[in-house]
Design an enzyme around this catalytic site. Structure first.
Site, PDB file in Angstrom:
ATOM      1  N   VAL A   1      48.253  44.902  20.894  1.00  0.00           N
ATOM      2  CA  VAL A   1      47.064  44.792  20.048  1.00  0.00           C
ATOM      3  C   VAL A   1      47.272  45.514  18.720  1.00  0.00           C
ATOM      4  O   VAL A   1      46.903  45.008  17.656  1.00  0.00           O
ATOM      5  CB  VAL A   1      45.809  45.324  20.785  1.00  0.00           C
ATOM      6  CG1 VAL A   1      44.594  45.288  19.873  1.00  0.00           C
ATOM      7  CG2 VAL A   1      45.546  44.502  22.039  1.00  0.00           C
ATOM      8  N   CYS A   2      47.880  46.690  18.768  1.00  0.00           N
ATOM      9  CA  CYS A   2      48.139  47.440  17.530  1.00  0.00           C
ATOM     10  C   CYS A   2      49.093  46.663  16.631  1.00  0.00           C
ATOM     11  O   CYS A   2      48.865  46.539  15.420  1.00  0.00           O
ATOM     12  CB  CYS A   2      48.717  48.813  17.848  1.00  0.00           C
ATOM     13  SG  CYS A   2      47.628  49.857  18.847  1.00  0.00           S
ATOM     14  N   ALA A   3      50.152  46.144  17.214  1.00  0.00           N
ATOM     15  CA  ALA A   3      51.120  45.362  16.438  1.00  0.00           C
ATOM     16  C   ALA A   3      50.453  44.129  15.843  1.00  0.00           C
ATOM     17  O   ALA A   3      50.695  43.776  14.681  1.00  0.00           O
ATOM     18  CB  ALA A   3      52.303  44.970  17.330  1.00  0.00           C
TER      19      ALA A   3
END
Length: 168
Positions: free
Chosen positions: A61-63
């Site tokens: 999700v962060c990526a």
């Protein structure tokens, strides 16, 4: 102490401090770029900012949020996107180089643990204790906060449409 309750896969966790309020000035910070130089909001004076804040680039999700904001920043060109996490600058630089992401500025909080407290984003319990929660803050060119979202469930992406609409 002021705390927010968010969730990680449905389980309650907490953050210390308070997210900067819409209408307030962006709190000062000193963060580290991938070349190990330090930057502060003054380095971006006169520019609109999007602070994309998250736990670690080593999560899907962060990526995904970094990729999305890189795409949007490349298409818009009217703001600087700062991608802020506790990842080391070397890892951030490698990720952005490998992914071909050159429209965002990766910044590490590794020298500045106070950032998470000043921004109300330090996770205080649970398996991600010590990392930053997921949030997006948008400012105008004078550093006034136009939009602030602390994502209520860490495994969800931020509301890109609302964040980008704040730049209009």
């Amino acid at each position: 102490m002021i705390m927010a309750t968010i969730t990680l896969k449905g389980n309650s966790i907490h953050t210390a401090g308070e997210l900067p309020a819409v209408g307030s000035q962006l709190p000062a910070f000193t963060l580290v770029k991938s070349d190990l130089s330090e930057v502060s909001p003054a380095d971006f004076a006169g520019k609109k900012l999007v602070l994309n804040i998250f736990p670690s680039l080593d999560t899907a999700v962060c990526a995904a949020s970094v990729r999305r904001f890189n795409k949007e920043a490349g298409e818009r060109g009217d703001a600087v996107v700062l991608c802020i996490s506790a990842d080391l600058p070397f890892a951030q630089g490698r990720f952005c180089t490998t992914e071909g992401l050159d429209n965002v500025v990766p910044l590490s909080v590794y020298r500045s643990p106070e950032f998470g407290l000043d921004y109300g984003l330090t996770i205080t319990d649970g398996p991600l204790k010590g990392l930053l929660s997921r949030a997006v803050i948008v400012t105008d060119a004078s550093g006034k906060v136009l939009y602030a979202e602390q994502v209520p469930e860490i495994v969800q992406e931020p509301d890109y449409d609302k964040a980008l609409a704040a730049l209009a």
